[in-house]
Enzyme design. Structure first.
Site, PDB file in Angstrom:
ATOM      1  N   LYS A   1      44.864 -43.189 -13.040  1.00  9.58           N
ATOM      2  CA  LYS A   1      43.486 -42.707 -12.977  1.00  9.58           C
ATOM      3  C   LYS A   1      43.463 -41.228 -13.376  1.00  9.58           C
ATOM      4  O   LYS A   1      44.157 -40.391 -12.766  1.00  9.58           O
ATOM      5  CB  LYS A   1      42.973 -42.881 -11.554  1.00  9.58           C
ATOM      6  CG  LYS A   1      41.511 -43.209 -11.483  1.00  9.58           C
ATOM      7  CD  LYS A   1      41.174 -43.644 -10.070  1.00  9.58           C
ATOM      8  CE  LYS A   1      39.683 -43.683  -9.892  1.00  9.58           C
ATOM      9  NZ  LYS A   1      39.323 -43.755  -8.486  1.00  9.58           N
TER      10      LYS A   1
HETATM   11  C1  E4P Z   1      36.565 -45.169  -7.453  1.00  4.03           C
HETATM   12  O1  E4P Z   1      37.199 -45.337  -8.460  1.00  4.03           O
HETATM   13  C2  E4P Z   1      35.865 -43.909  -7.144  1.00  4.03           C
HETATM   14  O2  E4P Z   1      36.768 -42.888  -6.916  1.00  4.03           O
HETATM   15  C3  E4P Z   1      34.963 -44.144  -5.955  1.00  4.03           C
HETATM   16  O3  E4P Z   1      34.208 -45.314  -6.179  1.00  4.03           O
HETATM   17  C4  E4P Z   1      34.071 -42.958  -5.638  1.00  4.03           C
HETATM   18  O4  E4P Z   1      33.185 -43.340  -4.629  1.00  4.03           O
HETATM   19  P1  E4P Z   1      32.311 -42.298  -3.782  1.00  4.03           P
HETATM   20  O5  E4P Z   1      31.291 -41.688  -4.682  1.00  4.03           O
HETATM   21  O6  E4P Z   1      31.670 -43.143  -2.703  1.00  4.03           O
HETATM   22  O7  E4P Z   1      33.267 -41.296  -3.223  1.00  4.03           O
END
Ligand code: E4P
Length: 214
Positions: free
Chosen positions: A83
């Site tokens: 990521k």
């Molecule tokens: C996933 O890949 C993301 O990091 C996550 O969905 C972010 O979510 P949030 O906006 O609730 O922190």
């Protein structure tokens, strides 16, 4: 549409896997920090629980650091997807990692132009954050519609992974718009299974069942 669980909590991940609900897992530094465990240990355990793409985020922000960390994550397990934040250094790193056959998930996407550049860099997944856009009085699902349309128009291979999901309507809209993946917190996965009429109907069936002669 594939469903990933958005969590670093291995109890939640195990429960969702037992439901047969999940095709993969996404993590981020904030989710891992809540567990009090080392990132590497959490990801190793997740790899044993789920046989599907598992996103593990790099913490560096320079090209060199992102590429180095990405290679380390990729070496750990065949299912790991690296990521990478949607910054210029991140895009350069995605190009290199993609050329080496390493899968990437480009995160923190908030605009169609960012999504276009991630696709051009060869990202495996693009993660637009719908909930955070809604929180800022913007329309998160409009961004999904725009990215899905652009990717279809030009046959980009990058998969649209809807992230920052807050409620079941986000999931329904993602599927309706043709997103490839939706990554969902455990609480929302549980909500997807629930309907008050199911509970009322079940209570009535069980009550009536007592009247059946044995
Ligand atoms: C996933 O890949 C993301 O990091 C996550 O969905 C972010 O979510 P949030 O906006 O609730 O922190």
């Amino acid at each position: 549409m594939k469903i990933f669980i958005d969590s670093a909590d291995t109890h939640e991940i195990r429960e969702a896997a037992r439901m047969g609900a999940i095709d993969g897992v996404t993590t981020n530094p904030s989710l891992v920090a809540k567990t009090g465990r080392k990132y590497v240990d959490v990801v190793k355990e997740i790899c044993e629980l789920v046989d599907g793409p598992i996103s593990a985020e790099v913490l560096g922000t320079s090209y060199d650091d992102i590429v180095r960390e990405g290679r380390e994550w990729a070496k750990m397990h065949k299912n790991i997807v690296v990521k990478v934040p949607l910054i210029v250094e991140g895009l350069k790193a995605v190009r290199t990692l993609t050329d080496e056959g390493i899968k990437t998930n480009v995160t923190l996407c908030f605009s169609p132009t960012q999504a276009m550049l991630a696709a051009k860099a060869g990202a495996t997944y693009i993660s637009p954050f719908v909930g955070r856009l809604d929180d800022a009085s913007e329309d998160g699902m409009l961004l999904i519609e725009q990215i899905v349309t652009i990717y279809r128009n030009y046959h980009y291979k990058t998969e649209v992974l809807v992230a920052s999901v807050r409620h079941p309507i986000h999931v329904v809209q993602s599927a309706t718009l043709g997103a490839d993946v939706c990554t969902i917190p455990f609480k929302v996965i549980e909500q997807l299974a629930k309907h008050p009429l199911t509970d009322i109907g079940l209570a009535k069936f069980l009550e009536d069942a007592k009247k059946i002669p044995r």
